[in-house]
Design a protein around this motif. Structure first.
Motif: not given
Length: 394
Positions: A95-101, A274-280, A282-286
């Motif tokens: 997912n694009p929000g997971m740059t650290g991982l 409305d999953e896309k923004s919510t999940q991204q 949360l995944l960025t926080e993770l």
């Protein structure tokens, strides 16, 4: 539908049947620092951090088969395009929000076990989470898998600590339960009251033994707050809940507390609309919490296991979300992890009534953690199940 940890814990009945019966312990910093001074954890000892994603994280929009035409067809508005994901190879991307991982993947410190689930999956949050936390897919079980590890390897509740106010079922044993530590940690009085309280910790010559012990306890509290306060207190009010929990875990590991297993969690993954923004988000926080924690634990034998109770359906629903599904990816992270893919990627066309087929039993992952991180016989904890994921850990 919003699922809270407390709602799950109360509904599952696991804690009521076991942890409350044996008495779950709430500890403070003084308890843990006393344990660290008495029996410090050796630097080469394995430590397991279990991170639960409550609500059922959508694995297909976490480890994304963006180039698969079946994925794009099933999710015309919810799908990520190939150029948007962080390429992992094998036609998959994060997912694009997971740059650290993604950086941890490139460093070979992130393993992704694909298609993880259990036979005859259940779409209920409560039943599926109870199965994952008790490691008993066939029948209800009154104890959690780490609680049973405590039962068979010792009775010290400080060896398993949840950074939450309520003990999760996975740490509830038959004879022993893990301990809980609120993320806020230790708070001492300030101002004039704080000055008076500090003076109570000063020793006096000729005082009675009980008075001397009380004074030492107060002095120990101040020492603990001074030494660990900056390490365990969230650095700002804006820090996310998971980052705050992992800050506490990092401080305890660095202090040599003899805890071998920790539990942390992040909720909100029940994305029916409305999953896309919510999940991204949360995944960025993770991602930010996990990558900072793993970097802080560099050189230590700390392994993080990240799972959710189920994945989501392959096809998007009419509300730009996804409904309860089955198998999903499990992350295993740390310096002693052999990074890469494990297990088979589920097919998006050979489905089980619209759901992904499970290829790796989640107990295989647990057995690996028990054997290679905690040094225990998985068969004693998992009712004879001792199959592992080969090569996952060094």
């Amino acid at each position: 539908m919003r699922i809270s940890r407390r709602a799950f814990i109360l509904a599952s009945g696991v804690v009521g049947a076991s942890a409350l019966a044996v008495g779950a312990t709430q500890v403070n910093w003084a308890d843990l620092m006393t344990a660290a001074a008495r029996d410090p954890l050796r630097p080469d000892t394995g430590v397991l951090v279990v991170c639960t994603l409550y609500g059922g994280n959508d694995g297909l929009n976490t480890v994304i088969p963006a180039a698969d035409s079946a994925y794009q067809k099933a999710r015309p508005d919810l799908a990520y395009q190939p150029h948007e994901v962080l390429d992992l190879g094998d036609g998959l991307g994060l997912n694009p929000g997971m740059t650290g991982l993604k950086k941890l993947w490139d460093d070979k410190r992130l393993a992704i076990v694909r298609g993880v689930g259990y036979p005859k999956p259940d779409h209920s949050h409560f039943r599926s989470m109870a199965i994952w936390q008790t490691a008993s897919p066939d029948s209800p079980q009154p104890t959690g898998w780490l609680g049973r590890w405590l039962d068979v390897t010792g009775d010290d509740p400080l060896r398993a600590v949840s950074i939450e106010p309520v003990l999760p079922p996975l740490m509830a044993g038959q004879r022993t339960a893990g301990a809980t530590l609120p993320v806020t940690g230790l708070k001492l009085p300030t101002g004039a009251l704080g000055t008076s309280f500090s003076l109570l910790g000063q020793p006096e010559s000729g005082e009675a033994p009980d008075q001397a012990r009380a004074a030492r306890s107060i002095a120990d509290l101040h020492t603990t707050a001074t030494k660990l306060g900056p390490a365990v207190k969230p650095s700002s009010d804006s820090k996310g809940q998971l980052a705050a929990q992992l800050d506490v875990v990092a401080g305890l590991v660095e202090a040599g507390v003899p805890t071998r297993a920790y539990s942390v969690s992040l909720g909100g993954f029940d994305t029916h609309a409305d999953e896309k923004s919510t999940q991204q988000r949360l995944l960025t926080e993770l991602d930010q919490a996990l990558s900072a924690f793993v970097d802080r634990m560099r050189g230590k034998q700390v392994v993080v296991l990240v799972y959710s109770e189920f994945g989501r359906r392959v096809a998007a629903n009419a509300s730009d979300g996804t409904d309860h599904g089955t198998a999903g990816p499990v992350f295993v992270i740390g310096d002693v992890v052999n990074g890469g893919f494990y297990g088979q990627q589920p097919s998006l066309t050979d489905l089980d009534n619209g759901d992904l087929r499970e290829h790796t039993d989640f107990r295989d992952v647990y057995a690996t953690m028990l054997r290679d991180v905690l040094g225990a016989d998985p068969g004693e904890v998992l009712a004879g199940h001792d199959a592992t994921v080969n090569g996952l850990l060094t």
